[in-house]
Every structure is written in structure tokens, then in C-alpha cells.
Design a protein around this motif. Structure first.
Motif, PDB file in Angstrom:
ATOM      1  N   SER A 175       4.009   5.246  -3.163  1.00  0.00           N
ATOM      2  CA  SER A 175       4.430   6.037  -2.025  1.00  0.00           C
ATOM      3  C   SER A 175       4.135   7.501  -2.299  1.00  0.00           C
ATOM      4  CB  SER A 175       5.923   5.854  -1.759  1.00  0.00           C
ATOM      5  OG  SER A 175       6.376   6.790  -0.792  1.00  0.00           O
ATOM      6  N   ILE A 176       3.471   8.165  -1.347  1.00  0.00           N
ATOM      7  CA  ILE A 176       3.214   9.598  -1.479  1.00  0.00           C
ATOM      8  C   ILE A 176       4.232  10.423  -0.682  1.00  0.00           C
ATOM      9  CG2 ILE A 176       0.757   9.243  -1.892  1.00  0.00           C
ATOM     10  CD1 ILE A 176       0.301  10.244   1.025  1.00  0.00           C
ATOM     11  N   THR A 177       5.155   9.746  -0.013  1.00  0.00           N
ATOM     12  CA  THR A 177       6.208  10.410   0.743  1.00  0.00           C
ATOM     13  C   THR A 177       7.239  10.961  -0.243  1.00  0.00           C
ATOM     14  OG1 THR A 177       5.850   8.826   2.522  1.00  0.00           O
ATOM     15  CG2 THR A 177       7.881  10.087   2.609  1.00  0.00           C
ATOM     16  N   PRO A 178       7.837  12.124   0.034  1.00  0.00           N
ATOM     17  CA  PRO A 178       8.822  12.674  -0.901  1.00  0.00           C
ATOM     18  C   PRO A 178       9.908  11.670  -1.276  1.00  0.00           C
ATOM     19  CG  PRO A 178       8.309  14.301   0.775  1.00  0.00           C
ATOM     20  CD  PRO A 178       7.608  13.032   1.182  1.00  0.00           C
ATOM     21  N   LYS A 179      10.299  11.689  -2.545  1.00  0.00           N
ATOM     22  CA  LYS A 179      11.328  10.771  -3.010  1.00  0.00           C
ATOM     23  C   LYS A 179      12.717  11.196  -2.562  1.00  0.00           C
ATOM     24  CE  LYS A 179       8.768   9.174  -7.063  1.00  0.00           C
ATOM     25  NZ  LYS A 179       8.579   7.842  -6.458  1.00  0.00           N
ATOM     26  N   ASP A 180      12.901  12.477  -2.347  1.00  0.00           N
ATOM     27  CA  ASP A 180      14.186  12.988  -1.883  1.00  0.00           C
ATOM     28  C   ASP A 180      14.383  12.580  -0.426  1.00  0.00           C
ATOM     29  OD1 ASP A 180      16.412  14.373  -1.096  1.00  0.00           O
ATOM     30  OD2 ASP A 180      15.648  16.359  -1.664  1.00  0.00           O
ATOM     31  N   PRO A 181      15.414  11.791  -0.107  1.00  0.00           N
ATOM     32  CA  PRO A 181      15.629  11.351   1.276  1.00  0.00           C
ATOM     33  C   PRO A 181      15.781  12.509   2.261  1.00  0.00           C
ATOM     34  CG  PRO A 181      17.006  10.101  -0.232  1.00  0.00           C
ATOM     35  CD  PRO A 181      16.413  11.212  -1.034  1.00  0.00           C
ATOM     36  N   ASN A 182      16.210  13.667   1.767  1.00  0.00           N
ATOM     37  CA  ASN A 182      16.363  14.828   2.642  1.00  0.00           C
ATOM     38  C   ASN A 182      15.031  15.455   3.028  1.00  0.00           C
ATOM     39  OD1 ASN A 182      19.266  14.828   2.680  1.00  0.00           O
ATOM     40  ND2 ASN A 182      19.221  15.601   0.586  1.00  0.00           N
ATOM     41  N   GLN A 183      13.963  14.979   2.426  1.00  0.00           N
ATOM     42  CA  GLN A 183      12.637  15.508   2.726  1.00  0.00           C
ATOM     43  C   GLN A 183      11.741  14.462   3.399  1.00  0.00           C
ATOM     44  OE1 GLN A 183      10.778  17.788  -0.513  1.00  0.00           O
ATOM     45  NE2 GLN A 183      12.772  17.879  -1.530  1.00  0.00           N
ATOM     46  N   ARG A 184      12.365  13.446   3.997  1.00  0.00           N
ATOM     47  CA  ARG A 184      11.598  12.414   4.677  1.00  0.00           C
ATOM     48  C   ARG A 184      12.476  11.763   5.741  1.00  0.00           C
ATOM     49  NH1 ARG A 184      11.737   8.280  -0.439  1.00  0.00           N
ATOM     50  NH2 ARG A 184      13.635   7.152   0.105  1.00  0.00           N
ATOM     51  N   GLY A 185      11.850  10.901   6.553  1.00  0.00           N
ATOM     52  CA  GLY A 185      12.573  10.141   7.555  1.00  0.00           C
ATOM     53  C   GLY A 185      12.416   8.661   7.307  1.00  0.00           C
ATOM     54  N   CYS A 186      12.089   7.908   8.379  1.00  0.00           N
ATOM     55  CA  CYS A 186      11.991   6.451   8.286  1.00  0.00           C
ATOM     56  C   CYS A 186      10.728   5.965   7.590  1.00  0.00           C
ATOM     57  CB  CYS A 186      12.016   5.846   9.698  1.00  0.00           C
ATOM     58  SG  CYS A 186      13.556   6.087  10.589  1.00  0.00           S
ATOM     59  N   GLN A 187       9.752   6.817   7.466  1.00  0.00           N
ATOM     60  CA  GLN A 187       8.413   6.373   7.051  1.00  0.00           C
ATOM     61  C   GLN A 187       8.153   6.589   5.568  1.00  0.00           C
ATOM     62  OE1 GLN A 187       5.081   8.057   9.342  1.00  0.00           O
ATOM     63  NE2 GLN A 187       4.081   8.587   7.421  1.00  0.00           N
ATOM     64  N   LEU A 188       7.538   5.573   4.930  1.00  0.00           N
ATOM     65  CA  LEU A 188       6.913   5.745   3.623  1.00  0.00           C
ATOM     66  C   LEU A 188       5.419   5.522   3.778  1.00  0.00           C
ATOM     67  CD1 LEU A 188       9.255   4.004   1.015  1.00  0.00           C
ATOM     68  CD2 LEU A 188       9.262   6.371   1.806  1.00  0.00           C
ATOM     69  N   SER A 189       4.638   6.433   3.253  1.00  0.00           N
ATOM     70  CA  SER A 189       3.176   6.315   3.291  1.00  0.00           C
ATOM     71  C   SER A 189       2.711   5.751   1.961  1.00  0.00           C
ATOM     72  CB  SER A 189       2.534   7.678   3.554  1.00  0.00           C
ATOM     73  OG  SER A 189       2.885   8.165   4.832  1.00  0.00           O
ATOM     74  N   LEU A 190       2.181   4.541   2.001  1.00  0.00           N
ATOM     75  CA  LEU A 190       1.759   3.849   0.790  1.00  0.00           C
ATOM     76  C   LEU A 190       0.274   4.076   0.551  1.00  0.00           C
ATOM     77  CD1 LEU A 190       3.688   0.473   1.199  1.00  0.00           C
ATOM     78  CD2 LEU A 190       4.479   2.648   0.229  1.00  0.00           C
ATOM     79  N   LYS A 191      -0.037   4.567  -0.632  1.00  0.00           N
ATOM     80  CA  LYS A 191      -1.414   4.909  -0.991  1.00  0.00           C
ATOM     81  C   LYS A 191      -1.982   3.834  -1.912  1.00  0.00           C
ATOM     82  CE  LYS A 191      -4.032   8.826  -2.883  1.00  0.00           C
ATOM     83  NZ  LYS A 191      -3.886  10.205  -3.448  1.00  0.00           N
ATOM     84  N   PHE A 192      -3.142   3.283  -1.533  1.00  0.00           N
ATOM     85  CA  PHE A 192      -3.793   2.221  -2.295  1.00  0.00           C
ATOM     86  C   PHE A 192      -5.067   2.747  -2.956  1.00  0.00           C
ATOM     87  CE2 PHE A 192      -1.118   0.099   0.726  1.00  0.00           C
ATOM     88  CZ  PHE A 192      -0.673  -1.046   0.080  1.00  0.00           C
ATOM     89  N   ASN A 193      -5.517   2.022  -3.956  1.00  0.00           N
ATOM     90  CA  ASN A 193      -6.743   2.423  -4.652  1.00  0.00           C
ATOM     91  C   ASN A 193      -7.958   1.636  -4.180  1.00  0.00           C
ATOM     92  OD1 ASN A 193      -5.992  -0.029  -5.774  1.00  0.00           O
ATOM     93  ND2 ASN A 193      -6.661   0.504  -7.852  1.00  0.00           N
ATOM     94  N   ILE A 194      -7.804   0.891  -3.069  1.00  0.00           N
ATOM     95  CA  ILE A 194      -8.932   0.192  -2.459  1.00  0.00           C
ATOM     96  C   ILE A 194      -8.923   0.493  -0.965  1.00  0.00           C
ATOM     97  CG2 ILE A 194      -8.838  -1.674  -4.170  1.00  0.00           C
ATOM     98  CD1 ILE A 194      -7.669  -3.446  -1.886  1.00  0.00           C
ATOM     99  N   SER A 195      -9.957   0.044  -0.277  1.00  0.00           N
ATOM    100  CA  SER A 195     -10.044   0.244   1.160  1.00  0.00           C
ATOM    101  C   SER A 195      -8.845  -0.387   1.857  1.00  0.00           C
ATOM    102  CB  SER A 195     -11.334  -0.376   1.711  1.00  0.00           C
ATOM    103  OG  SER A 195     -11.301  -0.396   3.127  1.00  0.00           O
TER     104      SER A 195
END
Length: 473
Positions: A399-419
Motif C-alpha cells: 500500500s502506498i497510501t499513508p499508514k496514519d488513518p488521519n492522513q487517508r480515507g476509505c481507499q488503499l492504493s495497492l502497488k504491484f511490481n507487474i502489469s
């Protein structure tokens, strides 16, 4: 007790202690098991909300493969950050409007209850609560990008010395295009007047200190700071109050695109002294594709009569129908309206507000923090470099979304090393609705109104299955 692997973080997961306490209290030895997710759902005070939404089955999704998922099972809909699910109340409210139109025709504009001429303004008190505003500061109108143009055309008044607009280097395209075109329309050069802030090299998130540094260094030349409250790609929630205060101290006006904040995170636009803002309603607000958008204009501008794009519906209601072509603006944000209310688009707002009746936004926020915390905990456990599952395959995910819940909302952006094409297609086949963003991001959004902890746990199981399939192809 099963150890939860948190080595992907330098410290314990923000929510780990809460989940461990819940597991201990429930007498469960394995907080990673689906039974623990079921327990979390059983103590969720908002679990009844799911039944108030039309929740898709696998057989209603266009690309589900019934060899990989059961057609009559509920899908895994984790895409409310792109399009929220339809409240069941909305169907009834829309049908009631259709019946009224059929039965009353033109008389519906003025007949009680809720004449069409003022049906939007009857909702501003509710909407104002969602964004931390006074009712006079809110208007419902148009689509998001149209409102960006309307607000910038009024609040962006460049001069030879103060003509820049500060925005994200990777702003949502509509914001970028609108700002670029507004600069051109005002006779300035985007190459010189668009000022960008972005992540540092090798990083995904924009540091608040970098935003503040640019404001401090360039503030005398910045006419408007216009950022998204939440970055759509990474899910980063910006420190809006701090940024607003710093920019205004340098003489800049401050506007926010709240498309990913509305009904997602706490907003206090009035108290934060924000100059103007806008949002769409079809994501977390569940009003349907192209749903009616909204604007905020701070109360201090309620009677300033500043130049703006003007239309009939911005004229004061008391004298609007005199047709004397002498503009008398409605007070506050309502004076920025242009066209008469699209009543059909007001109906889903009514349906959504009815669905949330009796629910506080703080309740939604609390559950949202737990849902994303649980998702993050599972991602770290199964996909951190030291995990046994990660060690057995070549595909990484973080996840590249901030780990601190106060710096994010409902979404986690998951980063992969393939297409992500391959990952996304395999997820869709299994009845999963998520959102892809090139080159390598899948956005996952468990929505507290209709998603469950079991949804999150099932998603992880499907993701593990997909990674295994792709890794062995």
C-alpha cells in the motif's frame, strides 16, 4: 495467538492493538481467520446499512467467470471510491418524482410539498453538515468540472505580479485541464502560471512541508492554491486547514476539490476558513453516474457581488420571476447557480440522505478506519517481504497510501511490481470490483455504509489466489 507480521512498517500497525484486543476478547486464537472477520461484523453497529443498498451479485457483473465464482453469490464491490452503490430508497424517490411529473406537469414547479423550484435548497442544510459548512455556504449544481470552472472564473483574478495557480503535479486530469484553460482565458501562459507540487524523487506521497515551502517561496506570485483534498491516485488526505492558513497568510485564495473527501472524511470548511470548494456526489455520496455536484463559498463572500458567470437561477428567488433582467444575487453560494435545478438529479440526493437518517458521520469514519486498518493489516501480513506467502512467489504488493488513518480515507492504493492488467482481469473474473490506475496501482475502497470485514477478508483470499495463478503461468 497468531503473530501478525508488521515488519513492512517501522512501528506497530496503527490498528493492530485494537484488532488484537478484539481477538482476545472474542476468544479467537487467529485474528487472520475469516471467523474473526465475521466476529467484527457481528459487533458492527452499522451492519444494517448494507441491506439499504442494492448490492451486486456475481451474475449481474458483466465479466465475471462463473467457473471461478458462484453466480448467485454476492460480488466483492470495493469500488465505491469510483461509483457508489445505489441506495434502495433512491428507486422509490425517483419513481415518486416520475409519478408527480406525470400527474402534475408544470404545476410541480410550485406545488407543495417540495416545489421543484426550491427542492435543491431544501437539502443544503443536510449537505452543509457533510462538509462542515453553514447552509448559506452550500449550493447544489452542475457537475464537478463545470463547478471548478465557475468558481475559478470568479476567484481567479490574475495580475502581472500574482497570476500563478498551485496544483498537484499529478492532479486529476479534469482539474489540470480546467486550470490550464482558465489561465489561458484570463490571458496568461500556463507554462508560467501553473505551479506544481509533487512527491520527491522515489516517493509516492506529497509532503506537507513541501507544499508549505512552495507557498512560502512563491506565495507573493500565487493567486490561487487549488489542490484536491484527497489525492485520487495515492489516497493521501492533505492537511487542508494547515495549507489553507499558510496560503492565505501569503495573500492567496484557497480552493479545494473534494471529490474524494465528500462523505469520506471529516470536513470543516467553514472553520478552516476555506475560500471555496467543490465536490461530486456519485462516489461516497452514492447518487449515481454524473450525480449532482456541489460547491462551497465561505460566508464572508455572501454579499460581495464579485464578478462571476451569471445565470437566471443565481437571481434572488423573491424577484426571479419578474424577468426585469436586473440581477439580484441570491445570498452566498446559491448566487453562483446558473441553470434551473435538474430535479431528476436531486432525487438521488434525497434517497441518500434518507438512507443515512440517524447515522452520524463520525460513526462512518470510525468504521472506515477499522476497515482500511484491517485491509492494511492483512496486506502487510501476507505480502510483506518477510512473509511466508511473499517468499513463495515473485509478485509483490504494498500500500502506498499513508499508514496514519488521519492522513487517508476509505481507499488503499495497492502497488504491484507487474502489469496491473493481469491482476485486474483475474480479479474481475472472480467477481471483484476494484479500480485500476496505470501503471501499477489497484485502488481498493471498503465503504463503511455497505462493505464488511468479511468483504475485506474475502478480497485478500481472492488476491492471494490471483497472485498464485499468475505466478505459476
Amino acid at each position: 495467538m497468531v503473530r501478525i507480521d508488521s515488519t513492512a512498517s517501522s512501528s506497530l500497525h496503527h490498528n493492530e492493538h485494537w484488532f488484537m484486543e478484539q481477538a482476545k476478547a472474542s476468544g479467537m486464537s487467529n485474528p487472520l481467520d475469516v471467523s474473526f472477520a465475521e466476529h467484527l461484523d457481528s459487533i458492527d453497529s452499522l451492519s444494517h446499512l448494507r441491506s439499504k443498498f442494492e448490492y451486486p451479485l456475481n451474475r449481474t457483473l458483466p465479466d465475471a467467470d462463473f467457473g471461478l465464482c458462484e453466480p448467485n453469490d454476492e460480488s466483492l464491490y470495493l469500488c465505491g471510491n469510483s461509483l457508489g452503490l445505489m441506495p434502495k430508497a433512491t428507486r422509490r424517490v425517483v419513481n415518486e418524482f416520475m409519478d408527480r411529473w406525470a400527474g402534475e406537469g408544470v404545476f410541480g414547479h410550485f406545488s407543495e410539498p417540495s416545489p421543484w423550484t426550491k427542492c435543491d435548497q431544501e437539502l443544503t442544510k443536510n449537505i452543509a453538515k457533510f462538509v462542515g459548512a453553514e447552509p448559506v455556504e452550500v449550493a447544489l449544481m452542475n457537475g464537478l468540472t463545470v463547478n471548478v470552472h465557475i468558481l475559478l472564473s470568479s476567484f481567479y483574478n490574475p495580475t502581472a505580479t500574482r497570476h500563478k495557480i498551485l496544483l498537484e503535479s499529478r492532479a486529476f486530469p479534469s482539474d489540470h485541464y480546467a486550470i490550464e484553460s482558465q489561465i489561458k482565458l484570463k490571458g496568461y501562459d500556463p507554462e508560467k502560471s501553473m505551479l506544481f507540487v509533487g512527491p520527491r524523487e522515489g516517493e509516492d506521497l506529497i509532503r506537507t512541508e513541501d507544499i508549505l515551502r512552495i507557498i512560502d517561496e512563491e506565495g507573493d506570485s500565487i493567486a490561487v492554491v487549488f489542490l484536491s483534498g484527497m489525492q485520487y491516485y495515492t489516497g493521501q488526505l492533505f492537511e487542508m486547514e494547515k495549507i489553507t492558513k499558510a496560503a492565505q497568510a501569503k495573500g492567496s485564495l484557497v480552493g479545494w476539490d473534494l471529490a474524494h473527501c465528500y462523505i469520506n472524511v471529516p470536513l470543516f470548511l467553514h472553520d478552516w476558513n476555506v475560500d471555496f470548494a467543490c465536490w461530486c456526489s456519485y462516489k461516497y455520496g452514492s447518487t449515481g453516474p454524473g450525480g449532482l455536484a456541489g460547491i462551497f463559498v465561505h460566508e464572508r463572500y455572501r454579499d460581495d457581488n464579485r464578478d462571476r458567470m451569471v445565470g437566471w437561477w443565481g437571481h434572488r428567488m423573491k424577484t426571479r420571476f419578474l424577468m426585469d433582467n436586473k440581477i439580484e444575487f441570491e445570498e452566498g453560494a446559491a448566487g453562483y447557480r446558473i441553470s434551473n435545478t435538474p430535479v431528476m438529479l436531486v432525487m438521488p440526493l434525497i434517497g441518500f440522505i434518507e438512507t443515512l437518517d440517524g447515522i452520524e458521520l463520525t460513526q462512518l469514519r470510525d468504521k472506515s478506519i477499522r476497515l482500511t486498518g484491517y485491509l492494511e493489516l492483512l496486506i502487510e501480513h501476507f505480502f510483506s517481504p518477510s512473509s511466508s506467502f511473499r517468499a513463495s512467489n515473485k509478485i509483490s504488493c504494498e500500500s502506498i497510501t499513508p499508514k496514519d488513518p488521519n492522513q487517508r480515507g476509505c481507499q488503499l492504493s495497492l502497488k504491484f511490481n507487474i502489469s496491473i492488467d493481469r491482476i485486474y482481469k483475474e480479479l474481475v473474473k472472480r467477481g471483484v470490483a476494484v479500480d485500476k490506475r496505470y501503471p501499477n496501482i489497484i485502488r481498493v475502497a471498503p465503504i463503511p455504509m455497505y462493505n464488511t470485514f468479511v468483504d475485506v477478508r474475502r478480497f485478500i483470499d481472492v488476491l492471494i489466489e490471483v497472485v498464485n495463478v499468475i505466478d505459476h503461468q
